[in-house]
Scaffold this motif. Structure first.
Motif, mmCIF file in Angstrom:
data_model
loop_
_atom_site.group_PDB
_atom_site.id
_atom_site.type_symbol
_atom_site.label_atom_id
_atom_site.label_comp_id
_atom_site.label_asym_id
_atom_site.label_seq_id
_atom_site.Cartn_x
_atom_site.Cartn_y
_atom_site.Cartn_z
ATOM 1 N N ALA A 38 -97.429 11.722 3.042
ATOM 2 C CA ALA A 38 -98.773 11.201 3.339
ATOM 3 C C ALA A 38 -99.648 12.263 4.022
ATOM 4 N N GLY A 39 -99.109 13.487 4.177
ATOM 5 C CA GLY A 39 -99.890 14.575 4.754
ATOM 6 C C GLY A 39 -99.646 14.838 6.225
ATOM 7 N N TYR A 40 -98.690 14.137 6.839
ATOM 8 C CA TYR A 40 -98.403 14.316 8.260
ATOM 9 C C TYR A 40 -97.082 15.069 8.409
ATOM 10 N N ILE A 41 -97.163 16.345 8.775
ATOM 11 C CA ILE A 41 -95.989 17.205 8.881
ATOM 12 C C ILE A 41 -95.597 17.310 10.353
ATOM 13 N N GLU A 42 -94.391 16.820 10.657
ATOM 14 C CA GLU A 42 -93.933 16.844 12.041
ATOM 15 C C GLU A 42 -93.877 18.282 12.552
ATOM 16 N N GLY A 43 -94.457 18.507 13.734
ATOM 17 C CA GLY A 43 -94.487 19.825 14.337
ATOM 18 C C GLY A 43 -95.637 20.693 13.856
ATOM 19 N N LYS A 44 -96.320 20.264 12.797
ATOM 20 C CA LYS A 44 -97.447 21.045 12.279
ATOM 21 C C LYS A 44 -98.770 20.352 12.590
ATOM 22 N N ASN A 45 -98.947 19.124 12.071
ATOM 23 C CA ASN A 45 -100.195 18.410 12.341
ATOM 24 C C ASN A 45 -99.954 17.024 12.932
ATOM 25 N N VAL A 46 -98.715 16.734 13.275
ATOM 26 C CA VAL A 46 -98.392 15.460 13.934
ATOM 27 C C VAL A 46 -97.146 15.651 14.809
ATOM 28 N N ALA A 47 -97.145 14.959 15.935
ATOM 29 C CA ALA A 47 -95.966 14.920 16.799
ATOM 30 C C ALA A 47 -95.431 13.498 16.752
ATOM 31 N N ILE A 48 -94.141 13.383 16.534
ATOM 32 C CA ILE A 48 -93.522 12.055 16.503
ATOM 33 C C ILE A 48 -92.729 11.884 17.791
ATOM 34 N N GLU A 49 -93.088 10.864 18.553
ATOM 35 C CA GLU A 49 -92.446 10.563 19.832
ATOM 36 C C GLU A 49 -91.417 9.465 19.598
ATOM 37 N N TYR A 50 -90.165 9.820 19.457
ATOM 38 C CA TYR A 50 -89.112 8.829 19.220
ATOM 39 C C TYR A 50 -88.705 8.172 20.531
ATOM 40 N N ARG A 51 -88.452 6.869 20.465
ATOM 41 C CA ARG A 51 -87.918 6.123 21.600
ATOM 42 C C ARG A 51 -86.815 5.224 21.073
ATOM 43 N N TRP A 52 -85.706 5.182 21.805
ATOM 44 C CA TRP A 52 -84.530 4.440 21.349
ATOM 45 C C TRP A 52 -84.103 3.443 22.419
ATOM 46 N N GLY A 53 -83.930 2.201 22.020
ATOM 47 C CA GLY A 53 -83.515 1.158 22.950
ATOM 48 C C GLY A 53 -82.034 1.195 23.289
ATOM 49 N N GLU A 54 -81.256 1.958 22.508
ATOM 50 C CA GLU A 54 -79.807 2.077 22.730
ATOM 51 C C GLU A 54 -79.125 0.711 22.792
ATOM 52 N N GLY A 55 -79.674 -0.254 22.057
ATOM 53 C CA GLY A 55 -79.088 -1.581 22.008
ATOM 54 C C GLY A 55 -79.446 -2.490 23.168
ATOM 55 N N HIS A 56 -80.366 -2.054 24.022
ATOM 56 C CA HIS A 56 -80.749 -2.841 25.195
ATOM 57 C C HIS A 56 -82.174 -3.369 25.029
ATOM 58 N N ASN A 57 -82.298 -4.633 24.658
ATOM 59 C CA ASN A 57 -83.623 -5.251 24.483
ATOM 60 C C ASN A 57 -84.494 -5.099 25.716
ATOM 61 N N ASP A 58 -83.891 -5.166 26.894
ATOM 62 C CA ASP A 58 -84.659 -5.122 28.129
ATOM 63 C C ASP A 58 -85.335 -3.768 28.357
ATOM 64 N N ARG A 59 -84.940 -2.736 27.631
ATOM 65 C CA ARG A 59 -85.562 -1.408 27.766
ATOM 66 C C ARG A 59 -86.864 -1.295 26.970
ATOM 67 N N LEU A 60 -87.053 -2.163 25.990
ATOM 68 C CA LEU A 60 -88.200 -2.026 25.081
ATOM 69 C C LEU A 60 -89.554 -2.013 25.794
#
Length: 161
Positions: A23-45
């Motif tokens: 779609a034209g969004y290259i990670e590290g070039k023109n977009v940064a993707i901020e990943y977040r992981w709940g690690e299986g804990h709903n309360d962290r969301l």
């Protein structure tokens, strides 16, 4: 944003970044993707989403079909677009409020697995002309999703009868 861990979702990440690149969004070039992981804990969301809101991300993607993540995102922001995937009707489960005016709606994109299930039936029927019945298997452990998907598939089946 995903409820599980990066390790558990590692097989999907190349597809995710490739789809964005297509779609034209290259990670590290023109977009940064901020990943977040709940690690299986709903309360962290909520805290993970609050962190994304504080960082003023441009969009929040709930890639895990976790209703709780999408609801937490909806509560955390009215200005950041939220992309979520849900099998259930987003109005019925509280993700989208139909009583608000268009100006009050946070920009969002929805993808309904229930609608896709009905579309699968539509594609299947021409492959088996004359079929009198089709078995439909679903996961009953998520009643909201199961009810919504079943309703869509049953409606699609009636339209082909």
């Amino acid at each position: 944003m995903h409820l599980t861990s990066r390790t558990r979702r590692a097989g999907y990440l190349p597809d995710f970044t490739r789809d964005w690149a297509d779609a034209g969004y290259i990670e590290g070039k023109n977009v940064a993707i901020e990943y977040r992981w709940g690690e299986g804990h709903n309360d962290r969301l909520p805290s993970l989403i609050a962190e994304l809101v504080r960082r003023q991300v441009s969009v929040i993607v709930d890639a895990g079909r976790a209703r709780l993540a999408a609801l937490a995102a909806k509560e955390a922001t009215k200005t950041i677009p939220i992309i979520f995937m849900q099998g259930a009707d987003p109005v019925r489960i509280g993700l989208v409020d139909v009583s608000v005016t268009p100006a009050e709606i946070s920009p969002a994109s929805t993808f309904s697995y229930a609608e896709v299930a009905a579309k699968r039936l539509e594609f299947l029927l021409p492959l088996v002309p004359g079929a009198r019945s089709v078995a439909y298997l679903r996961n009953p452990t998520n009643p909201v999703f199961a009810e919504s998907e079943t309703s869509e598939v049953e409606a699609a089946a009636r339209s082909f009868a």
